[in-house]
Design an enzyme around this catalytic site. Structure first.
Site, short mmCIF file in Angstrom:
data_model
loop_
_atom_site.label_atom_id
_atom_site.label_comp_id
_atom_site.label_asym_id
_atom_site.label_seq_id
_atom_site.Cartn_x
_atom_site.Cartn_y
_atom_site.Cartn_z
N LEU A 135 -9.70 -1.33 13.99
CA LEU A 135 -10.04 -0.07 14.65
C LEU A 135 -9.77 1.12 13.74
O LEU A 135 -9.80 2.27 14.18
CB LEU A 135 -9.24 0.08 15.95
CG LEU A 135 -9.46 -1.01 17.01
CD1 LEU A 135 -8.49 -0.83 18.16
CD2 LEU A 135 -10.90 -0.99 17.50
N THR A 170 -4.65 -6.11 15.98
CA THR A 170 -6.05 -5.72 15.76
C THR A 170 -6.22 -4.30 15.24
O THR A 170 -7.35 -3.82 15.11
CB THR A 170 -6.82 -5.86 17.08
OG1 THR A 170 -6.14 -5.08 18.09
CG2 THR A 170 -6.86 -7.31 17.53
N GLU A 171 -5.12 -3.62 14.93
CA GLU A 171 -5.20 -2.19 14.60
C GLU A 171 -6.13 -1.89 13.44
O GLU A 171 -6.91 -0.93 13.48
CB GLU A 171 -3.79 -1.65 14.32
CG GLU A 171 -2.91 -1.48 15.56
CD GLU A 171 -2.19 -2.74 15.95
OE1 GLU A 171 -1.31 -2.67 16.83
OE2 GLU A 171 -2.50 -3.83 15.38
N THR A 172 -6.06 -2.69 12.36
CA THR A 172 -6.89 -2.37 11.19
C THR A 172 -8.38 -2.46 11.49
O THR A 172 -9.19 -1.79 10.83
CB THR A 172 -6.55 -3.29 10.00
OG1 THR A 172 -6.72 -4.66 10.40
CG2 THR A 172 -5.13 -3.05 9.52
N LEU A 220 -6.88 1.72 12.38
CA LEU A 220 -5.53 2.19 12.69
C LEU A 220 -4.49 1.31 12.00
O LEU A 220 -4.84 0.38 11.28
CB LEU A 220 -5.32 2.20 14.20
CG LEU A 220 -6.32 3.03 15.01
CD1 LEU A 220 -6.09 2.84 16.51
CD2 LEU A 220 -6.21 4.51 14.64
#
Length: 251
Positions: A121, A117-119, A123
């Site tokens: 956020l 899920t980083e992108t 990130l």
């Protein structure tokens, strides 16, 4: 991992404790294999939200220290001389995918789900990327790294992120079966196998790597476990490292 109230999120304290545990247990001659699991409904929710809020205002040096701690944990799991099984019973997100990818075997319940899920956020999955890329491959990573979509357990199995799927009530039985398989193998040979995989994977097949594998096998045959393994085979007996167990499934 035992932070069920926050879905086993990776706080600095948990990261430090896991790193220490893998260091200590990895060097303990009485330990033959390790199982990484999580209490509560989730396996691991990824980064701790409270720490993420703090890091948004933290100086770069502090953020680098946090990143270094996670990178150290992942490398410690990856290089642990003992076989490591990831027991994934529920949601496994972001940094959790790094943990299971650093393990040797990943067994998941059919109900488990995964996501990078980083992108979403703003990130990137930086520290976990070397391990996740090796697990799912570059092509799959191009989709799942970028979209942040939920990956079902069936899809995680298809792309190689996990090795096996089980019904939720059967996951412990399958983990026990894997542990029993590890108990039949030489601890020293398994540790050397893990080093062999790390050293040989991705290398071109040419004279240098061929010579290296010849040397390593010759050296392994001369070790105590190498000699014991051959002797036990010829004498039709179990090797010394096989521990007799009773019939109690909880033993």
């Amino acid at each position: 991992m035992n932070r069920p109230d926050v879905r086993n999120a990776l706080s600095p304290t948990l990261i430090s404790e896991l790193t220490q545990a893998f260091h200590v247990l990895g060097e303990d001659p009485g330990i033959r294999a390790l199982v990484l699991a999580g209490h509560g409904k989730a396996f691991c929710a990824g980064a701790d939200l409270n720490r993420m809020k703090e890091s948004a205002q933290a100086p770069e040096a502090e953020n680098r220290a946090d990143a270094q701690a996670l990178a150290t944990l992942l490398h410690t799991v990856h290089t642990c001389p003992k076989p490591v099984i990831a027991r994934i019973h529920g949601p496994c997100m972001a940094g959790g995918l790094g943990l299971i990818s650093a393990c040797d075997v990943a067994v998941a319940a059919q109900q488990a789900k995964f996501a990078l899920t980083e992108t979403r956020l703003g990130l990137i999955p930086a520290m976990i990327s070397p391990y996740v890329l090796r697990a799912m491959g570059e092509r799959a990573a191009r989709r799942w790294f970028l979209t942040g979509e939920v990956i079902t357990a069936a899809e995680a199995w298809r792309i190689g992120l996990v090795h096996e799927l089980c019904e939720a009530g059967e996951i412990d039985q399958r983990v026990r079966q894997l542990l029993e398989s590890f108990m039949l193998a030489s601890p020293a040979a398994m540790a050397e196998c893990k080093r062999l995989i790390r050293d040989v994977a991705g290398q071109p097949i040419g004279a240098p790597i061929i010579e290296q594998t010849i040397s390593r096998l010759a050296a392994q045959r001369a070790t105590p476990d190498g000699r014991e393994g051959l002797a036990s085979f010829l004498e039709k007996r179990k090797p010394a490292w096989v521990i007799e167990r009773d019939d109690d499934p909880g033993a």
